[in-house]
Design a protein around this motif. Structure first.
Motif, PDB file in Angstrom:
ATOM      1  N   ALA A 143       1.440  -2.936   9.991  1.00 15.15           N
ATOM      2  CA  ALA A 143       2.004  -1.585   9.979  1.00 15.15           C
ATOM      3  C   ALA A 143       2.049  -1.019   8.567  1.00 15.15           C
ATOM      4  O   ALA A 143       1.712   0.152   8.339  1.00 15.15           O
ATOM      5  CB  ALA A 143       3.403  -1.613  10.588  1.00 15.15           C
ATOM      6  N   ALA A 144       2.449  -1.850   7.607  1.00 15.38           N
ATOM      7  CA  ALA A 144       2.533  -1.396   6.218  1.00 15.38           C
ATOM      8  C   ALA A 144       1.149  -1.081   5.661  1.00 15.38           C
ATOM      9  O   ALA A 144       0.976  -0.096   4.924  1.00 15.38           O
ATOM     10  CB  ALA A 144       3.211  -2.475   5.369  1.00 15.38           C
ATOM     11  N   PHE A 145       0.173  -1.888   6.020  1.00 18.20           N
ATOM     12  CA  PHE A 145      -1.186  -1.645   5.525  1.00 18.20           C
ATOM     13  C   PHE A 145      -1.723  -0.328   6.075  1.00 18.20           C
ATOM     14  O   PHE A 145      -2.290   0.487   5.327  1.00 18.20           O
ATOM     15  CB  PHE A 145      -2.105  -2.807   5.931  1.00 18.20           C
ATOM     16  CG  PHE A 145      -3.503  -2.675   5.395  1.00 18.20           C
ATOM     17  CD1 PHE A 145      -3.828  -3.188   4.145  1.00 18.20           C
ATOM     18  CD2 PHE A 145      -4.498  -2.031   6.122  1.00 18.20           C
ATOM     19  CE1 PHE A 145      -5.122  -3.059   3.640  1.00 18.20           C
ATOM     20  CE2 PHE A 145      -5.790  -1.905   5.630  1.00 18.20           C
ATOM     21  CZ  PHE A 145      -6.100  -2.420   4.374  1.00 18.20           C
ATOM     22  N   LYS A 146      -1.548  -0.095   7.370  1.00 22.06           N
ATOM     23  CA  LYS A 146      -2.079   1.134   7.951  1.00 22.06           C
ATOM     24  C   LYS A 146      -1.367   2.358   7.390  1.00 22.06           C
ATOM     25  O   LYS A 146      -1.997   3.408   7.167  1.00 22.06           O
ATOM     26  CB  LYS A 146      -1.943   1.098   9.476  1.00 22.06           C
ATOM     27  CG  LYS A 146      -2.632   2.281  10.141  1.00 22.06           C
ATOM     28  CD  LYS A 146      -2.884   2.052  11.613  1.00 22.06           C
ATOM     29  CE  LYS A 146      -3.741   3.175  12.191  1.00 22.06           C
ATOM     30  NZ  LYS A 146      -4.050   2.943  13.627  1.00 22.06           N
ATOM     31  N   ALA A 147      -0.098   2.227   7.134  1.00 20.94           N
ATOM     32  CA  ALA A 147       0.633   3.353   6.557  1.00 20.94           C
ATOM     33  C   ALA A 147       0.114   3.697   5.165  1.00 20.94           C
ATOM     34  O   ALA A 147       0.071   4.865   4.774  1.00 20.94           O
ATOM     35  CB  ALA A 147       2.124   3.016   6.495  1.00 20.94           C
ATOM     36  N   LYS A 148      -0.303   2.684   4.420  1.00 21.84           N
ATOM     37  CA  LYS A 148      -0.751   2.915   3.043  1.00 21.84           C
ATOM     38  C   LYS A 148      -2.209   3.349   2.963  1.00 21.84           C
ATOM     39  O   LYS A 148      -2.566   4.232   2.167  1.00 21.84           O
ATOM     40  CB  LYS A 148      -0.551   1.653   2.216  1.00 21.84           C
ATOM     41  CG  LYS A 148      -0.937   1.811   0.744  1.00 21.84           C
ATOM     42  CD  LYS A 148      -0.540   0.601  -0.082  1.00 21.84           C
ATOM     43  CE  LYS A 148      -0.873   0.826  -1.555  1.00 21.84           C
ATOM     44  NZ  LYS A 148      -0.464  -0.331  -2.397  1.00 21.84           N
ATOM     45  N   TYR A 149      -3.083   2.735   3.794  1.00 22.19           N
ATOM     46  CA  TYR A 149      -4.528   2.970   3.641  1.00 22.19           C
ATOM     47  C   TYR A 149      -5.151   3.776   4.776  1.00 22.19           C
ATOM     48  O   TYR A 149      -6.301   4.197   4.674  1.00 22.19           O
ATOM     49  CB  TYR A 149      -5.260   1.625   3.500  1.00 22.19           C
ATOM     50  CG  TYR A 149      -4.835   0.871   2.258  1.00 22.19           C
ATOM     51  CD1 TYR A 149      -5.311   1.219   0.999  1.00 22.19           C
ATOM     52  CD2 TYR A 149      -3.920  -0.177   2.353  1.00 22.19           C
ATOM     53  CE1 TYR A 149      -4.912   0.531  -0.137  1.00 22.19           C
ATOM     54  CE2 TYR A 149      -3.514  -0.871   1.221  1.00 22.19           C
ATOM     55  CZ  TYR A 149      -4.005  -0.512  -0.025  1.00 22.19           C
ATOM     56  OH  TYR A 149      -3.595  -1.185  -1.146  1.00 22.19           O
ATOM     57  N   GLY A 150      -4.435   3.945   5.859  1.00 25.42           N
ATOM     58  CA  GLY A 150      -4.916   4.808   6.926  1.00 25.42           C
ATOM     59  C   GLY A 150      -5.853   4.144   7.918  1.00 25.42           C
ATOM     60  O   GLY A 150      -6.450   4.839   8.758  1.00 25.42           O
ATOM     61  N   TYR A 151      -6.039   2.847   7.870  1.00 26.35           N
ATOM     62  CA  TYR A 151      -6.866   2.153   8.861  1.00 26.35           C
ATOM     63  C   TYR A 151      -6.268   0.772   9.105  1.00 26.35           C
ATOM     64  O   TYR A 151      -5.404   0.309   8.364  1.00 26.35           O
ATOM     65  CB  TYR A 151      -8.327   2.063   8.426  1.00 26.35           C
ATOM     66  CG  TYR A 151      -8.572   1.332   7.109  1.00 26.35           C
ATOM     67  CD1 TYR A 151      -8.854  -0.039   7.102  1.00 26.35           C
ATOM     68  CD2 TYR A 151      -8.540   2.006   5.886  1.00 26.35           C
ATOM     69  CE1 TYR A 151      -9.089  -0.715   5.915  1.00 26.35           C
ATOM     70  CE2 TYR A 151      -8.771   1.338   4.697  1.00 26.35           C
ATOM     71  CZ  TYR A 151      -9.056  -0.017   4.713  1.00 26.35           C
ATOM     72  OH  TYR A 151      -9.285  -0.691   3.535  1.00 26.35           O
ATOM     73  N   ASP A 152      -6.728   0.104  10.146  1.00 26.15           N
ATOM     74  CA  ASP A 152      -6.139  -1.162  10.567  1.00 26.15           C
ATOM     75  C   ASP A 152      -6.503  -2.306   9.627  1.00 26.15           C
ATOM     76  O   ASP A 152      -7.635  -2.381   9.112  1.00 26.15           O
ATOM     77  CB  ASP A 152      -6.600  -1.522  11.984  1.00 26.15           C
ATOM     78  CG  ASP A 152      -6.026  -0.586  13.037  1.00 26.15           C
ATOM     79  OD1 ASP A 152      -4.942  -0.020  12.784  1.00 26.15           O
ATOM     80  OD2 ASP A 152      -6.672  -0.414  14.090  1.00 26.15           O
ATOM     81  N   LEU A 153      -5.555  -3.203   9.437  1.00 23.98           N
ATOM     82  CA  LEU A 153      -5.787  -4.409   8.656  1.00 23.98           C
ATOM     83  C   LEU A 153      -6.648  -5.380   9.462  1.00 23.98           C
ATOM     84  O   LEU A 153      -6.297  -5.772  10.570  1.00 23.98           O
ATOM     85  CB  LEU A 153      -4.450  -5.069   8.308  1.00 23.98           C
ATOM     86  CG  LEU A 153      -4.503  -6.417   7.590  1.00 23.98           C
ATOM     87  CD1 LEU A 153      -5.201  -6.294   6.249  1.00 23.98           C
ATOM     88  CD2 LEU A 153      -3.090  -6.973   7.416  1.00 23.98           C
ATOM     89  N   ALA A 154      -7.769  -5.771   8.926  1.00 20.17           N
ATOM     90  CA  ALA A 154      -8.699  -6.699   9.569  1.00 20.17           C
ATOM     91  C   ALA A 154      -9.616  -7.244   8.481  1.00 20.17           C
ATOM     92  O   ALA A 154      -9.695  -6.679   7.387  1.00 20.17           O
ATOM     93  CB  ALA A 154      -9.514  -5.986  10.652  1.00 20.17           C
ATOM     94  N   PRO A 155     -10.317  -8.350   8.732  1.00 12.43           N
ATOM     95  CA  PRO A 155     -11.255  -8.862   7.734  1.00 12.43           C
ATOM     96  C   PRO A 155     -12.200  -7.772   7.259  1.00 12.43           C
ATOM     97  O   PRO A 155     -12.730  -6.991   8.059  1.00 12.43           O
ATOM     98  CB  PRO A 155     -11.996  -9.972   8.482  1.00 12.43           C
ATOM     99  CG  PRO A 155     -11.002 -10.453   9.497  1.00 12.43           C
ATOM    100  CD  PRO A 155     -10.266  -9.217   9.927  1.00 12.43           C
TER     101      PRO A 155
END
Length: 468
Positions: A160-172
């Motif tokens: 959730a924090a990653f998507k809020a900061k970068y605008g896309y889902d955290l994944a490899p």
């Protein structure tokens, strides 16, 4: 004065290390075979192999190890002398061009069927030729994969924090931007956690070339070609400059005290200790990180294909037969026995502390529970095998150059890129110095000869769909 070779003797003496030698003066498969392996490849299982080999063949095999740093100098020197130090030896595959003049074409001694050559993954088949003759066979299948922490990547709060900061889902990561963003996100010095680790000493060549190759592929050019058709350097350009810039950028997401001179072994230990979130690295990183005997994060390791369009195959080991061996038949017999699928798989299946061998045969990837018995219950073995097969079947693959002088060309990259990482020179100054030394090395070996060697190597890559 020209800089000394990073890897040892000047490349005009090129050849790597020895694997099988004999005390016998005969050319038939009899007597004693002496096998030399660098200490990273030498494992306790070889002591188990020795009596089994004698029982199967009637030959006595003596395995001898030596430090990794002595692979090039000592074995090259012995290859140029009358008596071979080893009948057969291991060498990094990108030095087949340096060692080629001192190696015996394998098909002059035995058949490829005896070596079970068809089971070797296609990219690894192509690495060990000199003047269109096979002079080695892979025993260590190095390729870059993304080893990442599933406990971090699958954590709901982190996602959730990653998507809020970068605008896309955290994944490899699949692109450099994603790789860089993930590295930034997980870099938390106060918690002794960092977003990435790349080698910035000794093996600089591999990581620089990864950036260089991926940028070329992004731009739609013939990726990774560091020379033109006339062996003029093709590296002091915007692609090379951006490669160094990205390399320098990634050091901001590594431990500050090590970032400018990160050794390969320390980088692995940092990951095993739980301080790194992701690593675009050789497959031995995943092998070690998933071993509970040495890794604190063994239960949380997963693999994915590395970021970028191209699968990278830097380094890796091969076995070859010394041209001055007096027991070439015995050496071939020993190599063939080690290449039998069951024996080869046992070697790879050793724990990280016992063996650095990575899979190179298709059968190894198709039987993950046998190749990675310690990690089969967690699901890592299947994950690793699927990732490796996908990477090796990628239509875009980069295999290192392997021509006479490769040692010197690589040494130039290592020295000057490292200087740029440390801020001693600008990226373009480093690239210009590399280009100057490339020309010097080419002239030392003879430009016309180098043009011919490079053309043969490039044609082999292009014929198989690579480098374009």
């Amino acid at each position: 004065m020209r800089r000394g070779s990073i890897f040892g003797a000047v490349a005009t003496l090129g050849t790597f290390t020895g694997l099988l030698k004999t005390a016998s003066a005969q050319s038939s498969a009899a007597g004693t075979v002496k096998v030399g392996l660098d200490s990273g490849a030498f494992t306790p299982i070889l002591k188990t192999f020795a009596p089994e080999f004698k029982a199967a063949t009637g030959l006595t095999v003596e395995f001898e190890s030596y430090p990794l740093g002595n692979m090039y100098d000592q074995n090259l020197l012995s290859l140029r002398q009358g008596n071979a130090r080893f009948d057969a030896f291991d060498f990094w595959q990108n030095f087949a061009g340096d060692f080629g003049p001192y190696l015996t074409p394998l098909e002059d001694v035995g058949s490829l069927e005896t070596l079970n050559f068809s089971d070797v993954a296609k990219p690894f088949q192509l690495l060990n030729y000199y003047q269109n003759k096979l002079v080695g066979i892979t025993i260590d299948g190095d390729l870059f994969v993304d080893t990442y922490r599933s406990d971090l990547f699958d954590n709901a709060d982190e996602k959730a924090a990653f998507k809020a900061k970068y605008g896309y889902d955290l994944a490899p990561a699949k692109t450099y931007k994603q790789y860089r963003d993930i590295a930034e996100f997980f870099t938390r010095p106060a918690k002794n956690l960092y977003g990435a680790v790349e080698v910035t000493s000794f093996f600089v060549y591999a990581f620089f070339m990864n950036h260089f190759v991926q940028i070329g592929a992004e731009k739609g050019v013939n990726y990774g070609e560091i020379f033109d058709a006339n062996m003029k350097p093709n590296i002091a350009n915007p692609i090379g400059e951006e490669a160094i810039r990205r390399y320098i950028e990634m050091t901001a997401f590594m431990p500050k005290d090590l970032a400018k001179a990160m050794p390969w072994d320390v980088g692995r230990q940092l990951y095993f200790a739980g301080h790194i979130a992701q690593a675009n690295w050789w497959t031995d990183m995943a092998k070690g990180a998933s071993d509970p005997a040495i890794s604190k994060v063994a239960d949380d390791i997963r693999c994915a294909q590395s970021w970028g369009e191209v699968t990278m195959l830097p380094y890796g080991r091969a076995l070859g037969i010394a041209a001055n061996s007096r027991n070439k038949k015995g050496a071939f017999t020993a190599i063939a026995w080690l290449q039998q699928s069951a024996n080869a798989t046992r070697w790879v299946a050793e724990t990280f502390a016992q063996s650095l061998m990575d899979p190179w045969r298709i059968s190894m990837f198709e039987s993950p529970k046998a190749t990675f018995p310690l990690q089969s219950a967690s699901g890592f073995a299947d994950n690793f095998a699927q990732t490796g097969l996908a990477a090796l079947h990628n239509p875009k693959i980069y295999l290192d150059i392997s021509i006479p002088g490769t040692n010197q060309y690589m040494s130039s990259i290592i020295q000057h890129v490292q200087a740029a990482i440390n801020g001693q020179v600008s990226p373009m100054q480093a690239l210009q110095a590399i280009s100057s030394e490339f020309d010097e090395t080419t002239e030392t070996y003879g430009r016309d000869l180098q043009i011919a060697h490079y053309a043969e190597y490039r044609a082999r890559m292009v014929k198989n769909g690579y480098w374009t």
